[in-house]
Design a protein around this motif. Structure first.
Motif, mmCIF file in Angstrom:
data_model
loop_
_atom_site.group_PDB
_atom_site.id
_atom_site.type_symbol
_atom_site.label_atom_id
_atom_site.label_comp_id
_atom_site.label_asym_id
_atom_site.label_seq_id
_atom_site.Cartn_x
_atom_site.Cartn_y
_atom_site.Cartn_z
ATOM 1 N N ARG A 248 13.528 -12.728 16.824
ATOM 2 C CA ARG A 248 13.346 -12.444 18.256
ATOM 3 C C ARG A 248 14.468 -13.051 19.084
ATOM 4 O O ARG A 248 15.010 -12.421 19.996
ATOM 5 C CB ARG A 248 11.987 -12.986 18.737
ATOM 6 C CG ARG A 248 10.811 -12.185 18.241
ATOM 7 C CD ARG A 248 9.495 -12.630 18.890
ATOM 8 N NE ARG A 248 8.379 -12.042 18.176
ATOM 9 C CZ ARG A 248 7.684 -12.670 17.226
ATOM 10 N NH1 ARG A 248 7.975 -13.927 16.903
ATOM 11 N NH2 ARG A 248 6.700 -12.055 16.599
ATOM 12 N N LEU A 249 14.821 -14.298 18.771
ATOM 13 C CA LEU A 249 15.882 -14.985 19.511
ATOM 14 C C LEU A 249 17.233 -14.286 19.324
ATOM 15 O O LEU A 249 17.982 -14.095 20.290
ATOM 16 C CB LEU A 249 15.996 -16.439 19.038
ATOM 17 C CG LEU A 249 14.871 -17.388 19.434
ATOM 18 C CD1 LEU A 249 15.053 -18.729 18.727
ATOM 19 C CD2 LEU A 249 14.835 -17.589 20.944
ATOM 20 N N LEU A 250 17.548 -13.936 18.093
ATOM 21 C CA LEU A 250 18.832 -13.299 17.822
ATOM 22 C C LEU A 250 18.917 -11.931 18.488
ATOM 23 O O LEU A 250 19.949 -11.575 19.081
ATOM 24 C CB LEU A 250 19.046 -13.164 16.309
ATOM 25 C CG LEU A 250 19.221 -14.476 15.541
ATOM 26 C CD1 LEU A 250 19.265 -14.212 14.043
ATOM 27 C CD2 LEU A 250 20.477 -15.218 15.997
ATOM 28 N N SER A 251 17.844 -11.175 18.388
ATOM 29 C CA SER A 251 17.811 -9.852 19.013
ATOM 30 C C SER A 251 17.988 -9.965 20.527
ATOM 31 O O SER A 251 18.778 -9.236 21.138
ATOM 32 C CB SER A 251 16.491 -9.153 18.670
ATOM 33 O OG SER A 251 16.430 -7.900 19.298
ATOM 34 N N ALA A 252 17.279 -10.924 21.140
ATOM 35 C CA ALA A 252 17.384 -11.135 22.590
ATOM 36 C C ALA A 252 18.789 -11.584 22.977
ATOM 37 O O ALA A 252 19.249 -11.318 24.099
ATOM 38 C CB ALA A 252 16.364 -12.173 23.046
ATOM 39 N N GLY A 253 19.490 -12.250 22.034
ATOM 40 C CA GLY A 253 20.851 -12.725 22.298
ATOM 41 C C GLY A 253 21.921 -11.689 22.020
ATOM 42 O O GLY A 253 23.111 -12.005 22.081
ATOM 43 N N GLY A 254 21.515 -10.465 21.690
ATOM 44 C CA GLY A 254 22.483 -9.395 21.472
ATOM 45 C C GLY A 254 23.009 -9.288 20.056
ATOM 46 O O GLY A 254 23.952 -8.546 19.786
ATOM 47 N N HIS A 255 22.383 -10.021 19.131
ATOM 48 C CA HIS A 255 22.809 -9.950 17.733
ATOM 49 C C HIS A 255 21.978 -8.911 16.979
ATOM 50 O O HIS A 255 21.008 -8.375 17.503
ATOM 51 C CB HIS A 255 22.666 -11.325 17.077
ATOM 52 C CG HIS A 255 23.509 -12.375 17.726
ATOM 53 N ND1 HIS A 255 24.889 -12.306 17.782
ATOM 54 C CD2 HIS A 255 23.174 -13.521 18.386
ATOM 55 C CE1 HIS A 255 25.358 -13.357 18.426
ATOM 56 N NE2 HIS A 255 24.343 -14.110 18.801
ATOM 57 N N GLU A 256 22.367 -8.678 15.729
ATOM 58 C CA GLU A 256 21.662 -7.713 14.863
ATOM 59 C C GLU A 256 21.009 -8.463 13.707
ATOM 60 O O GLU A 256 21.642 -8.660 12.662
ATOM 61 C CB GLU A 256 22.639 -6.703 14.271
ATOM 62 C CG GLU A 256 23.307 -5.774 15.224
ATOM 63 C CD GLU A 256 24.332 -4.923 14.472
ATOM 64 O OE1 GLU A 256 23.955 -4.278 13.462
ATOM 65 O OE2 GLU A 256 25.506 -4.944 14.861
ATOM 66 N N PRO A 257 19.764 -8.898 13.855
ATOM 67 C CA PRO A 257 19.090 -9.549 12.730
ATOM 68 C C PRO A 257 18.590 -8.518 11.713
ATOM 69 O O PRO A 257 18.092 -7.451 12.078
ATOM 70 C CB PRO A 257 17.919 -10.286 13.381
ATOM 71 C CG PRO A 257 17.665 -9.571 14.665
ATOM 72 C CD PRO A 257 18.939 -8.901 15.078
#
Length: 220
Positions: free
Chosen positions: A20-29
């Motif tokens: 959730r954190l990575l996705s919200a930060g614009g990354h691709e988990p």
């Protein structure tokens, strides 16, 4: 910069928070999961699910799943209720398999969610003792890999309390609890801070904002 980050143990409690954190930060988990029915939970967390069982997959198969990634996180565990054998197959061998695959796929950055007290020489015959030995042996193996920019994070007692964002992050913190929310947030921060490569860090709740704590251990 947006990063593609593959997380082993993608349906775990820390992993879902991290996704959730990575996705919200614009990354691709990308979450590696064993059971197809877990995929919906990962999509809901903003992650791409990949069904791959680290207990049976070959290094080649795992490497295929890692190609194009910028970083790998080992957040898998045999989990409560599992016996001593699976502590070894999941908590040690799967971590080493993932390291082999990362090297094969050319992914250097490797962050391990380990455990405080992990030690290959830990005494005792209880299942938890076996777990700490397996984690310790995996950590030792990862630290020997010169082809990887590894960071090993060893949280204290995990809780489901709401994260505070305030931690103690040092080579030795002493024992203490830490919310899973804060563990996930520290992993996300470590991924953004390549200068933490080569460090083994203990983590508990504390009084330092986690971004400040990560910068401090990185020497920034």
């Amino acid at each position: 910069m947006s990063m593609r980050i593959v997380i082993a143990g993608g349906h775990g409690q820390i992993a879902l928070r991290l996704e959730r954190l990575l996705s919200a930060g614009g990354h691709e988990p990308v979450g590696l999961i064993r059971r197809p029915e877990q995929a919906a939970d990962l999509r809901e967390a903003g992650a791409e699910p990949v069904v791959l069982d680290l207990e049976t997959a070959s290094s080649h198969m795992v490497a295929d799943a890692l190609r194009g990634a910028d970083a790998v996180v080992f957040a898998a565990g045999a989990g409560p209720g599992s016996g001593a054998d699976r502590k070894d197959t999941v908590d040690r061998r799967a971590a080493v398999l993932l390291a082999d695959a990362a090297e094969r796929a050319g992914v250097r950055r490797y962050v391990v969610v380990s455990s405080m007290g992990a030690d290959a020489a830990h005494p005792g015959e209880e299942v938890f003792d076996t777990y700490l030995r397996a984690k310790g042996a995996a950590d030792d193996e990862i630290r020997s890999r010169t082809a990887l920019d590894w960071t090993i994070l060893r949280p204290g007692s995990l809780t489901n309390d709401a994260g505070t964002g305030l931690v103690r992050l040092e080579a030795r913190t002493g024992r203490g609890p830490v919310p899973r929310d804060d563990v996930a947030a520290v992993v996300a921060e470590l991924l953004e801070t390549p200068a933490t490569a080569g460090l083994t860090l203990e983590l508990t709740s504390g009084s330092t904002p986690l971004s400040v704590a990560v910068k401090a251990v990185a020497g920034n």
